[in-house]
Motif scaffolding. Structure first.
Motif, PDB file in Angstrom:
ATOM      1  N   LEU A   1      24.493 -53.571 -19.002  1.00 19.65           N
ATOM      2  CA  LEU A   1      25.644 -53.696 -19.707  1.00 19.65           C
ATOM      3  C   LEU A   1      26.412 -53.272 -20.714  1.00 19.65           C
ATOM      4  O   LEU A   1      27.687 -53.343 -20.370  1.00 19.65           O
ATOM      5  CB  LEU A   1      25.392 -55.334 -20.053  1.00 19.65           C
ATOM      6  N   GLY A   2      25.689 -52.214 -21.188  1.00 20.59           N
ATOM      7  CA  GLY A   2      27.003 -51.870 -22.320  1.00 20.59           C
ATOM      8  C   GLY A   2      27.785 -50.946 -22.258  1.00 20.59           C
ATOM      9  O   GLY A   2      28.177 -50.559 -23.613  1.00 20.59           O
ATOM     10  N   GLY A   3      27.698 -50.655 -21.045  1.00 25.36           N
ATOM     11  CA  GLY A   3      29.239 -49.719 -20.796  1.00 25.36           C
ATOM     12  C   GLY A   3      28.703 -48.237 -20.689  1.00 25.36           C
ATOM     13  O   GLY A   3      29.796 -46.971 -20.994  1.00 25.36           O
ATOM     14  N   GLY A   4      27.740 -47.276 -21.022  1.00 26.69           N
ATOM     15  CA  GLY A   4      26.793 -45.904 -20.837  1.00 26.69           C
ATOM     16  C   GLY A   4      27.247 -45.999 -19.345  1.00 26.69           C
ATOM     17  O   GLY A   4      27.957 -46.358 -18.363  1.00 26.69           O
ATOM     18  N   ASP A   5      27.225 -44.126 -19.247  1.00 26.36           N
ATOM     19  CA  ASP A   5      27.296 -43.311 -18.098  1.00 26.36           C
ATOM     20  C   ASP A   5      26.409 -43.940 -17.344  1.00 26.36           C
ATOM     21  O   ASP A   5      24.918 -43.898 -17.714  1.00 26.36           O
ATOM     22  CB  ASP A   5      27.061 -41.897 -18.637  1.00 26.36           C
ATOM     23  N   ALA A   6      26.595 -44.182 -15.657  1.00 24.65           N
ATOM     24  CA  ALA A   6      25.709 -43.851 -14.693  1.00 24.65           C
ATOM     25  C   ALA A   6      25.209 -43.119 -14.271  1.00 24.65           C
ATOM     26  O   ALA A   6      25.570 -42.161 -14.497  1.00 24.65           O
ATOM     27  CB  ALA A   6      26.213 -45.278 -14.037  1.00 24.65           C
ATOM     28  N   ARG A   7      23.919 -43.274 -13.948  1.00 25.14           N
ATOM     29  CA  ARG A   7      22.858 -41.943 -13.434  1.00 25.14           C
ATOM     30  C   ARG A   7      22.866 -41.692 -11.885  1.00 25.14           C
ATOM     31  O   ARG A   7      22.687 -43.178 -11.563  1.00 25.14           O
ATOM     32  CB  ARG A   7      21.938 -41.495 -13.895  1.00 25.14           C
ATOM     33  N   CYS A   8      22.798 -40.892 -11.203  1.00 23.45           N
ATOM     34  CA  CYS A   8      22.774 -40.889  -9.790  1.00 23.45           C
ATOM     35  C   CYS A   8      21.998 -40.022  -9.387  1.00 23.45           C
ATOM     36  O   CYS A   8      21.409 -38.868  -9.788  1.00 23.45           O
ATOM     37  CB  CYS A   8      24.415 -40.224  -9.627  1.00 23.45           C
ATOM     38  N   HIS A   9      20.784 -40.735  -8.764  1.00 23.39           N
ATOM     39  CA  HIS A   9      19.598 -40.344  -8.037  1.00 23.39           C
ATOM     40  C   HIS A   9      20.226 -40.137  -6.314  1.00 23.39           C
ATOM     41  O   HIS A   9      20.233 -41.412  -6.068  1.00 23.39           O
ATOM     42  CB  HIS A   9      18.589 -41.402  -8.186  1.00 23.39           C
ATOM     43  N   ARG A  10      20.048 -39.293  -5.773  1.00 19.32           N
ATOM     44  CA  ARG A  10      19.685 -38.646  -4.439  1.00 19.32           C
ATOM     45  C   ARG A  10      18.661 -38.212  -3.813  1.00 19.32           C
ATOM     46  O   ARG A  10      17.427 -38.191  -4.510  1.00 19.32           O
ATOM     47  CB  ARG A  10      21.062 -37.719  -4.193  1.00 19.32           C
ATOM     48  N   ASP A  11      18.390 -38.737  -2.816  1.00 18.80           N
ATOM     49  CA  ASP A  11      16.678 -38.684  -1.810  1.00 18.80           C
ATOM     50  C   ASP A  11      16.973 -37.127  -1.535  1.00 18.80           C
ATOM     51  O   ASP A  11      17.028 -36.621  -1.153  1.00 18.80           O
ATOM     52  CB  ASP A  11      17.118 -39.579  -0.745  1.00 18.80           C
TER      53      ASP A  11
ATOM     54  N   GLN B   1      19.022 -43.671   4.685  1.00 21.03           N
ATOM     55  CA  GLN B   1      20.645 -43.502   5.302  1.00 21.03           C
ATOM     56  C   GLN B   1      21.808 -42.410   5.069  1.00 21.03           C
ATOM     57  O   GLN B   1      22.087 -42.041   4.951  1.00 21.03           O
ATOM     58  CB  GLN B   1      21.874 -44.598   5.862  1.00 21.03           C
ATOM     59  N   GLY B   2      20.130 -41.323   4.268  1.00 25.22           N
ATOM     60  CA  GLY B   2      21.581 -40.364   3.351  1.00 25.22           C
ATOM     61  C   GLY B   2      22.081 -40.824   2.039  1.00 25.22           C
ATOM     62  O   GLY B   2      22.270 -39.825   1.547  1.00 25.22           O
ATOM     63  N   GLY B   3      21.795 -41.963   1.956  1.00 27.37           N
ATOM     64  CA  GLY B   3      22.406 -42.205   0.706  1.00 27.37           C
ATOM     65  C   GLY B   3      22.464 -41.717  -0.328  1.00 27.37           C
ATOM     66  O   GLY B   3      21.320 -41.214  -0.602  1.00 27.37           O
ATOM     67  N   THR B   4      23.110 -42.718  -1.520  1.00 22.99           N
ATOM     68  CA  THR B   4      22.635 -42.889  -2.497  1.00 22.99           C
ATOM     69  C   THR B   4      22.519 -43.811  -3.786  1.00 22.99           C
ATOM     70  O   THR B   4      23.375 -44.906  -3.499  1.00 22.99           O
ATOM     71  CB  THR B   4      24.509 -41.662  -3.935  1.00 22.99           C
ATOM     72  N   VAL B   5      21.377 -44.043  -4.479  1.00 23.84           N
ATOM     73  CA  VAL B   5      21.569 -45.301  -5.506  1.00 23.84           C
ATOM     74  C   VAL B   5      22.065 -44.356  -6.824  1.00 23.84           C
ATOM     75  O   VAL B   5      21.334 -43.485  -7.308  1.00 23.84           O
ATOM     76  CB  VAL B   5      19.922 -45.135  -5.951  1.00 23.84           C
ATOM     77  N   VAL B   6      22.704 -44.780  -7.677  1.00 30.57           N
ATOM     78  CA  VAL B   6      23.731 -44.971  -8.696  1.00 30.57           C
ATOM     79  C   VAL B   6      22.634 -46.041  -9.416  1.00 30.57           C
ATOM     80  O   VAL B   6      22.500 -47.526  -9.730  1.00 30.57           O
ATOM     81  CB  VAL B   6      25.147 -45.880  -8.521  1.00 30.57           C
ATOM     82  N   LEU B   7      22.453 -45.217 -10.757  1.00 33.33           N
ATOM     83  CA  LEU B   7      21.431 -46.450 -11.662  1.00 33.33           C
ATOM     84  C   LEU B   7      21.898 -46.376 -13.079  1.00 33.33           C
ATOM     85  O   LEU B   7      22.815 -45.384 -13.487  1.00 33.33           O
ATOM     86  CB  LEU B   7      19.830 -46.063 -12.004  1.00 33.33           C
ATOM     87  N   PRO B   8      22.217 -47.717 -14.033  1.00 36.36           N
ATOM     88  CA  PRO B   8      22.754 -47.280 -14.878  1.00 36.36           C
ATOM     89  C   PRO B   8      21.924 -47.273 -15.947  1.00 36.36           C
ATOM     90  O   PRO B   8      20.604 -47.062 -15.999  1.00 36.36           O
ATOM     91  CB  PRO B   8      22.752 -49.341 -15.684  1.00 36.36           C
ATOM     92  N   PRO B   9      22.050 -46.606 -16.964  1.00 32.53           N
ATOM     93  CA  PRO B   9      20.932 -46.071 -18.157  1.00 32.53           C
ATOM     94  C   PRO B   9      20.383 -46.693 -17.816  1.00 32.53           C
ATOM     95  O   PRO B   9      20.443 -47.842 -18.591  1.00 32.53           O
ATOM     96  CB  PRO B   9      21.838 -45.314 -18.881  1.00 32.53           C
TER      97      PRO B   9
END
Length: 112
Positions: free
Chosen positions: A102-112, A89-97
């Motif tokens: 569960l450690g509170g780090g910055d999430a990475r963002c992956h786009r298609d 659907q042209g969306g974004t999937v956000v993945l944790p490092p």
């Protein structure tokens, strides 16, 4: 242990999903392209018309495509198929490092 019998394959096979063995031994399940498209389209918040011509998909994307944070790992059907739905659907999937779920780090963002 006897060797597994060869399985006849279709030219439409595109996605091999490994199951965790919930109902028996772990195994691989092959999804055909048409089955994957029908499943993603049937479960999506936005559905493409079934008679849509190739190349016309972009015109039908919703405004404000989805942002998805999978709860299950991507190797699991729930994580991978819901993520593919967001991508379709042209969306974004956000993945944790990597190992910092569960450690509170910055999430990475992956786009298609």
């Amino acid at each position: 242990m006897a060797a597994a019998a060869a399985t006849k394959r279709s030219g439409d096979d595109v996605f091999l999903l490994y199951t965790g063995g919930t109902t028996g031994l772990p195994k691989g399940v092959m999804w055909r392209q048409d089955d994957m498209f029908c499943n993603l389209n049937a479960t999506a918040l936005f559905r493409y018309p079934e008679d849509l011509a190739w190349g016309e998909f972009a015109k039908h994307l919703p405004e404000g495509p989805p942002v998805h944070l999978p709860a299950a790992p991507l190797m699991h059907g729930a994580g991978s198929i819901t993520s593919m739905s967001a991508f379709s659907q042209g969306g974004t999937v956000v993945l944790p490092p990597e190992s910092d779920v569960l450690g509170g780090g910055d999430a990475r963002c992956h786009r298609d």
